[in-house]
Motif scaffolding. Structure first.
Motif, PDB file in Angstrom:
ATOM      1  N   GLU A  98       2.014  -0.873  10.687  1.00  0.00           N
ATOM      2  CA  GLU A  98       1.815  -0.836   9.229  1.00  0.00           C
ATOM      3  C   GLU A  98       1.064   0.425   8.788  1.00  0.00           C
ATOM      4  O   GLU A  98       1.278   0.901   7.678  1.00  0.00           O
ATOM      5  CB  GLU A  98       1.097  -2.087   8.738  1.00  0.00           C
ATOM      6  CG  GLU A  98      -0.327  -2.246   9.230  1.00  0.00           C
ATOM      7  CD  GLU A  98      -0.975  -3.523   8.722  1.00  0.00           C
ATOM      8  OE1 GLU A  98      -2.155  -3.461   8.379  1.00  0.00           O
ATOM      9  OE2 GLU A  98      -0.278  -4.554   8.667  1.00  0.00           O
ATOM     10  N   ILE A 129      -3.367   5.232   1.346  1.00  0.00           N
ATOM     11  CA  ILE A 129      -3.273   3.900   1.958  1.00  0.00           C
ATOM     12  C   ILE A 129      -3.455   4.016   3.475  1.00  0.00           C
ATOM     13  O   ILE A 129      -4.169   3.222   4.092  1.00  0.00           O
ATOM     14  CB  ILE A 129      -1.931   3.220   1.599  1.00  0.00           C
ATOM     15  CG1 ILE A 129      -1.885   2.901   0.106  1.00  0.00           C
ATOM     16  CG2 ILE A 129      -1.716   1.961   2.428  1.00  0.00           C
ATOM     17  CD1 ILE A 129      -0.542   2.408  -0.386  1.00  0.00           C
ATOM     18  N   SER A 130      -2.828   5.031   4.079  1.00  0.00           N
ATOM     19  CA  SER A 130      -2.996   5.256   5.522  1.00  0.00           C
ATOM     20  C   SER A 130      -4.451   5.479   5.878  1.00  0.00           C
ATOM     21  O   SER A 130      -4.961   4.919   6.845  1.00  0.00           O
ATOM     22  CB  SER A 130      -2.188   6.469   5.977  1.00  0.00           C
ATOM     23  OG  SER A 130      -0.828   6.256   5.799  1.00  0.00           O
ATOM     24  N   HIS A 150       3.701   3.287   8.810  1.00  0.00           N
ATOM     25  CA  HIS A 150       4.693   3.172   7.745  1.00  0.00           C
ATOM     26  C   HIS A 150       4.070   2.956   6.368  1.00  0.00           C
ATOM     27  O   HIS A 150       4.731   2.435   5.464  1.00  0.00           O
ATOM     28  CB  HIS A 150       5.659   2.023   8.051  1.00  0.00           C
ATOM     29  CG  HIS A 150       6.480   2.262   9.274  1.00  0.00           C
ATOM     30  ND1 HIS A 150       7.476   3.202   9.334  1.00  0.00           N
ATOM     31  CD2 HIS A 150       6.427   1.690  10.503  1.00  0.00           C
ATOM     32  CE1 HIS A 150       8.017   3.197  10.528  1.00  0.00           C
ATOM     33  NE2 HIS A 150       7.394   2.298  11.265  1.00  0.00           N
ATOM     34  N   SER A 151       2.838   3.374   6.188  1.00  0.00           N
ATOM     35  CA  SER A 151       2.183   3.248   4.880  1.00  0.00           C
ATOM     36  C   SER A 151       2.925   4.085   3.849  1.00  0.00           C
ATOM     37  O   SER A 151       3.480   5.143   4.160  1.00  0.00           O
ATOM     38  CB  SER A 151       0.728   3.709   4.960  1.00  0.00           C
ATOM     39  OG  SER A 151       0.004   2.877   5.824  1.00  0.00           O
ATOM     40  N   SER A 152       2.893   3.630   2.601  1.00  0.00           N
ATOM     41  CA  SER A 152       3.651   4.308   1.553  1.00  0.00           C
ATOM     42  C   SER A 152       2.971   5.577   1.036  1.00  0.00           C
ATOM     43  O   SER A 152       3.615   6.398   0.393  1.00  0.00           O
ATOM     44  CB  SER A 152       3.913   3.349   0.395  1.00  0.00           C
ATOM     45  OG  SER A 152       2.689   2.865  -0.127  1.00  0.00           O
ATOM     46  N   SER A 153       1.671   5.739   1.304  1.00  0.00           N
ATOM     47  CA  SER A 153       0.992   6.957   0.850  1.00  0.00           C
ATOM     48  C   SER A 153      -0.122   7.338   1.818  1.00  0.00           C
ATOM     49  O   SER A 153      -0.567   6.530   2.640  1.00  0.00           O
ATOM     50  CB  SER A 153       0.410   6.758  -0.552  1.00  0.00           C
ATOM     51  OG  SER A 153      -0.701   5.879  -0.490  1.00  0.00           O
TER      52      SER A 153
END
Length: 109
Positions: free
Chosen positions: A32, A41-42, A35-38
């Motif tokens: 997860e 977020i990572s 594959h974070s969207s930004s």
């Protein structure tokens, strides 16, 4: 899950160098996080991970000293024994005292 294989590491110093260490860290991350969207977020997810710290001696002092220490540690300095190993000089002899091998031990003795 974006798993990368390690390159061939014939020496311990290369195995512990930047590229193999980075690959090992990446492969150990949760899917997860990968594959974070930004990026933000990572980063927030990474703060909750238990990531090993590098040795404090690797970043002690100024940049020039760190570069020299890294070169000596990896046997990639301008000492004749290191240059000879990489076929960059004709012999490994010390030019100052004539010792057979100008390496780390000779340099610090």
């Amino acid at each position: 899950g974006n798993f990368y294989s390690l390159p061939l590491c014939r020496t311990t110093s290369y195995y512990n160098s930047f590229i193999p260490s980075t690959i090992k860290l990446w492969n150990n991350l949760d899917v997860e996080i990968k594959h974070s969207s930004s990026l933000s977020i990572s980063k927030s997810k990474l703060k909750n991970q238990n990531i090993p710290k590098t040795c404090k001696h690797y970043s002690f002092g100024n940049r020039k000293e760190n570069i020299i220490l890294c070169q000596l540690r990896n046997k990639a300095s301008y000492l004749n024994a290191h240059l000879f190993k990489d076929f960059l000089t004709a012999d490994s002899q010390c030019t100052n005292c004539g010792s057979e091998s100008e390496d780390n031990i000779h340099f610090f003795s």
